[in-house]
Scaffold this active site. Structure first.
Site, PDB file in Angstrom:
ATOM      1  N   ASP A  13      23.295  95.177  85.846  1.00  0.00           N
ATOM      2  CA  ASP A  13      22.111  94.446  86.295  1.00  0.00           C
ATOM      3  C   ASP A  13      21.317  94.159  85.013  1.00  0.00           C
ATOM      4  OD1 ASP A  13      19.488  93.848  87.019  1.00  0.00           O
ATOM      5  OD2 ASP A  13      19.721  94.893  88.939  1.00  0.00           O
ATOM      6  N   LYS A  19      32.209  57.379  84.664  1.00  0.00           N
ATOM      7  CA  LYS A  19      32.048  58.571  83.838  1.00  0.00           C
ATOM      8  C   LYS A  19      32.554  58.212  82.450  1.00  0.00           C
ATOM      9  CE  LYS A  19      31.989  62.967  82.566  1.00  0.00           C
ATOM     10  NZ  LYS A  19      30.719  63.513  82.126  1.00  0.00           N
ATOM     11  N   ASP A  65      18.097  67.733  80.503  1.00  0.00           N
ATOM     12  CA  ASP A  65      19.463  68.140  80.808  1.00  0.00           C
ATOM     13  C   ASP A  65      20.463  67.545  79.814  1.00  0.00           C
ATOM     14  OD1 ASP A  65      21.448  69.384  82.523  1.00  0.00           O
ATOM     15  OD2 ASP A  65      21.986  67.357  83.181  1.00  0.00           O
ATOM     16  N   LYS A 119      22.993  76.555  77.109  1.00  0.00           N
ATOM     17  CA  LYS A 119      21.743  75.861  77.348  1.00  0.00           C
ATOM     18  C   LYS A 119      21.230  76.219  78.749  1.00  0.00           C
ATOM     19  CE  LYS A 119      22.004  71.527  78.969  1.00  0.00           C
ATOM     20  NZ  LYS A 119      22.590  70.973  80.192  1.00  0.00           N
ATOM     21  N   GLU A 135      27.428  59.271  83.971  1.00  0.00           N
ATOM     22  CA  GLU A 135      28.133  60.176  84.883  1.00  0.00           C
ATOM     23  C   GLU A 135      28.138  59.572  86.269  1.00  0.00           C
ATOM     24  OE1 GLU A 135      27.664  64.521  84.301  1.00  0.00           O
ATOM     25  OE2 GLU A 135      25.654  63.896  83.753  1.00  0.00           O
ATOM     26  N   THR A 160      31.096  86.658  86.595  1.00  0.00           N
ATOM     27  CA  THR A 160      31.512  86.222  87.934  1.00  0.00           C
ATOM     28  C   THR A 160      31.027  84.798  88.218  1.00  0.00           C
ATOM     29  OG1 THR A 160      29.508  87.147  88.896  1.00  0.00           O
ATOM     30  CG2 THR A 160      31.430  88.596  88.825  1.00  0.00           C
ATOM     31  N   GLY A 161      30.417  84.171  87.242  1.00  0.00           N
ATOM     32  CA  GLY A 161      29.776  82.860  87.471  1.00  0.00           C
ATOM     33  C   GLY A 161      30.719  81.678  87.319  1.00  0.00           C
ATOM     34  N   HIS A 201      22.416  67.108  74.170  1.00  0.00           N
ATOM     35  CA  HIS A 201      23.686  66.421  73.893  1.00  0.00           C
ATOM     36  C   HIS A 201      23.490  65.072  73.186  1.00  0.00           C
ATOM     37  CE1 HIS A 201      25.129  69.488  76.458  1.00  0.00           C
ATOM     38  NE2 HIS A 201      24.995  68.879  77.609  1.00  0.00           N
ATOM     39  N   ASP A 203      26.227  73.746  72.363  1.00  0.00           N
ATOM     40  CA  ASP A 203      26.014  72.418  72.914  1.00  0.00           C
ATOM     41  C   ASP A 203      27.431  71.890  73.057  1.00  0.00           C
ATOM     42  OD1 ASP A 203      25.858  69.560  73.073  1.00  0.00           O
ATOM     43  OD2 ASP A 203      23.742  69.753  72.568  1.00  0.00           O
ATOM     44  N   HIS A 204      27.936  71.853  74.279  1.00  0.00           N
ATOM     45  CA  HIS A 204      29.388  71.641  74.394  1.00  0.00           C
ATOM     46  C   HIS A 204      29.816  70.254  73.909  1.00  0.00           C
ATOM     47  CE1 HIS A 204      28.509  69.714  78.291  1.00  0.00           C
ATOM     48  NE2 HIS A 204      29.707  69.186  78.232  1.00  0.00           N
ATOM     49  N   GLY A 231      27.593  87.322  82.890  1.00  0.00           N
ATOM     50  CA  GLY A 231      27.820  86.203  83.817  1.00  0.00           C
ATOM     51  C   GLY A 231      29.301  86.002  84.085  1.00  0.00           C
TER      52      GLY A 231
HETATM   53  C1  BG6 Z   1      25.813  69.502  81.139  1.00  0.00           C
HETATM   54  C2  BG6 Z   1      24.735  69.032  82.058  1.00  0.00           C
HETATM   55  O1  BG6 Z   1      25.258  70.070  79.989  1.00  0.00           O
HETATM   56  O2  BG6 Z   1      26.637  68.407  80.770  1.00  0.00           O
HETATM   57  C3  BG6 Z   1      25.343  68.386  83.295  1.00  0.00           C
HETATM   58  O3  BG6 Z   1      23.931  70.120  82.450  1.00  0.00           O
HETATM   59  C4  BG6 Z   1      26.298  67.301  82.898  1.00  0.00           C
HETATM   60  O4  BG6 Z   1      24.325  67.856  84.144  1.00  0.00           O
HETATM   61  C5  BG6 Z   1      27.302  67.795  81.861  1.00  0.00           C
HETATM   62  O5  BG6 Z   1      26.980  66.889  84.073  1.00  0.00           O
HETATM   63  C6  BG6 Z   1      28.128  66.649  81.327  1.00  0.00           C
HETATM   64  O6  BG6 Z   1      29.140  67.152  80.509  1.00  0.00           O
HETATM   65  P1  BG6 Z   1      30.481  66.341  80.283  1.00  0.00           P
HETATM   66  O7  BG6 Z   1      31.251  67.159  79.316  1.00  0.00           O
HETATM   67  O8  BG6 Z   1      31.148  66.233  81.641  1.00  0.00           O
HETATM   68  O9  BG6 Z   1      30.100  64.995  79.776  1.00  0.00           O
END
Ligand code: BG6
Length: 508
Positions: free
Chosen positions: A87, A347, A237, A150, A218, A12-13, A242, A179-180, A10
């Site tokens: 591919d 946000k 999502d 994810k 958000e 180029t994504g 998260h 899981d960021h 991925g």
């Molecule tokens: C992602 C979701 O995992 O987290 C998005 O798929 C969401 O929909 C994003 O906008 C939010 O991340 P952060 O770091 O901006 O709070």
């Protein structure tokens, strides 16, 4: 760190462009990449190495937290990048890739340690893992790791299927599920804070805490992700991953010796103690919402069902709030309230711990306020940790003013979540990745909610874009005598609602 070949599916994504390349660049500048390191980017586009490197450079210039002005840094960094057309479903492409990697490992005399990073849609996860195994890419003498983005499954069954298939090619200790939220600096500090600060440790105990509130609001809407989001909703999502990870990180009682394995066991225990919901009871403790047209920071925005790609009759959830209980001796009687939504007023990701025994009753009666102490973790985009005390300066008034003590240790230019996570994956440190047990237990807990939504057992509550979600989410707390902290209201809203809830905003 050991020599590493970073194999990026991925390349180029969008995620690679916005997050992965800037993170790698900042790790490079901070000297946190292995001495012997190179990256092979994979994608379907017919790019040369030069085109790839030019794209990486562009992404760093656009998205890196640090300026990329110094050619003495940028040039050697870009030389680490090579490109290979692939591919995902074509086996011969993997064999070609293997040759390329082996040749490079020999040229550079690198130990064959390979980190495979899947920054691709979930529909490719299984195919890629299987092809890594079949091609021999994963059978070298060094270590191999799989870093995977994810979503990890769409529900409990699909997550189990995916995990089983991944396990054919990678053992659990080789899988690093991103899981960021676990990479966010404040989240990573929770454990240390808990262990090193005796005052906080004393306070951070269920018997002193009235309730815990976790919010991830958000302002963005569905953006260009209608195809994915309309089938995922806020529950998949954000909530299943998260939000439940934030809950685990907050609720876990870290052992003194917090070795990786022990932390994981403790996190699992939190999930096991989470009081399960039955499908027919979901309606009592979960609010399901969807945004309608409104105004975000002065700009009018459309409602969810008028967004491009979304069906007019879509019942998808763009907001979810829930009340949860952890049935263990530590958290007994402490409600956890969680909410997350798109197109909300601001946000902001934040955890608020509200303490019990606010003002002594005699003072409370006089001042008309309960003014509890709060411990607040601002996770993003503003970062900080603060404790709210009270002061009462003016001798002749009954007013108490909140005083916020900032506990944030370091300020300024903080590293991004992806820098922390990629660095940990390169080191092989799994602590801030989601273990399968946690993922599975999260899906187990969420499954009745998915089914209740599917069967429309929970009414869809509409909320105006630019608000804090449906009014029912306020009621969820009000029933227990609480309110969401720090919901800033417009003047008009404040005039129509009475009471304490918004009294402290200006000071925070
Ligand atoms: C992602 C979701 O995992 O987290 C998005 O798929 C969401 O929909 C994003 O906008 C939010 O991340 P952060 O770091 O901006 O709070």
């Amino acid at each position: 760190m050991e020599p590493t070949t970073f194999i990026l599916f991925g390349a180029t994504g969008d995620l690679a462009k916005r997050k992965i390349y800037p993170a790698l660049y900042n790790l490079f500048v901070d000297n946190l990449l292995p001495q012997s390191f190179f990256l092979i980017g994979l994608g379907r586009r017919e790019w040369s190495d030069e085109t790839f490197q030019a794209n990486v450079e562009r992404s760093i210039r656009e998205f890196s937290r640090r300026e990329a002005e110094d050619p003495a840094l940028l040039k050697p960094f870009l030389r680490l990048f090579r490109y290979c057309v692939l591919d995902a479903g074509r086996q011969e492409d993997y064999r070609k890739l293997l040759q390329m990697i082996e040749q490079r490992e020999q040229e550079l005399r690198l130990a064959p340690n390979r980190l495979f990073y899947l920054s691709v849609g979930p529909e490719f996860f299984e195919t890629i893992a299987a092809n890594i195994q079949e091609s021999g890419l994963g059978s070298a003498d060094g270590w191999k790791r799989l870093v995977i983005e994810k979503p990890f499954g769409h529900d409990l069954q699909s997550a189990r299927d995916l995990n089983r298939k991944l396990n054919k090619a990678f053992a659990e200790h080789e899988i690093f599920r991103i899981d960021h939220y676990l990479g966010k600096p404040i989240v990573q500090k929770l454990e240390v804070l808990h262990q090193t600060d005796p005052i906080l440790r004393e306070l951070w105990t269920g018997r002193r805490i009235a309730n815990v509130q976790i919010t991830a609001g958000e302002t963005v809407g569905v953006e260009e992700r209608a195809g994915y989001y309309d089938h995922a909703g806020a529950v998949r999502d954000m909530f299943q991953n998260h939000m439940l990870q934030l809950l685990m990180m907050l609720a876990v009682h870290f052992p003194n010796d917090s070795a990786d394995e022990m932390s994981r066991v403790k996190k699992r225990k939190v999930m096991e103690a989470l009081r399960p919901l039955r499908k027919q009871d979901v309606v009592e403790s979960v609010i399901r919402g969807q945004y309608t047209a409104g105004t975000i920071q002065g700009t009018p925005v459309t409602g969810y069902t008028s967004e491009p790609g979304i069906a007019q009759q879509s019942m998808n959830d763009t907001f979810i709030a829930a009340k949860l209980r952890i049935d263990d001796s530590f958290w007994d009687g402490v409600p956890f309230y969680i909410r997350t939504g798109k197109r909300m007023r601001e946000k902001s990701t934040r955890i608020v711990i509200e303490f019990k025994d606010a003002l002594m009753p005699s003072f409370a009666a006089k001042s008309g306020s309960k003014a509890p102490n709060l411990l607040v973790f601002e996770i993003g985009p503003k970062e900080g940790i603060s404790l709210r005390f009270h002061k009462k300066d003016a001798p002749h008034t009954e007013e108490f003013e909140p005083v916020h003590v900032d506990l944030t240790a370091n300020r300024g230019d903080v590293q991004e979540a992806y820098e922390n996570l990629i660095c940990d994956a390169l080191r092989g440190d799994p602590r801030f990745f989601a273990h399968w047990d946690e993922v599975e237990l999260s899906w187990v807990w969420v499954q009745p909610i998915l089914e209740a939504f599917e069967d429309n057992l929970v009414p869809l509550r509409l909320y105006e874009a630019g608000s804090y979600g449906p009014a029912e989410s306020d009621v969820l707390l009000a029933e227990d005598g609480y309110h969401w902290w720090f919901d800033t209201k417009t003047e008009q809203e404040s005039n129509t609602k009475e009471g304490e809830p918004y009294a402290y905003h200006t000071n925070y």
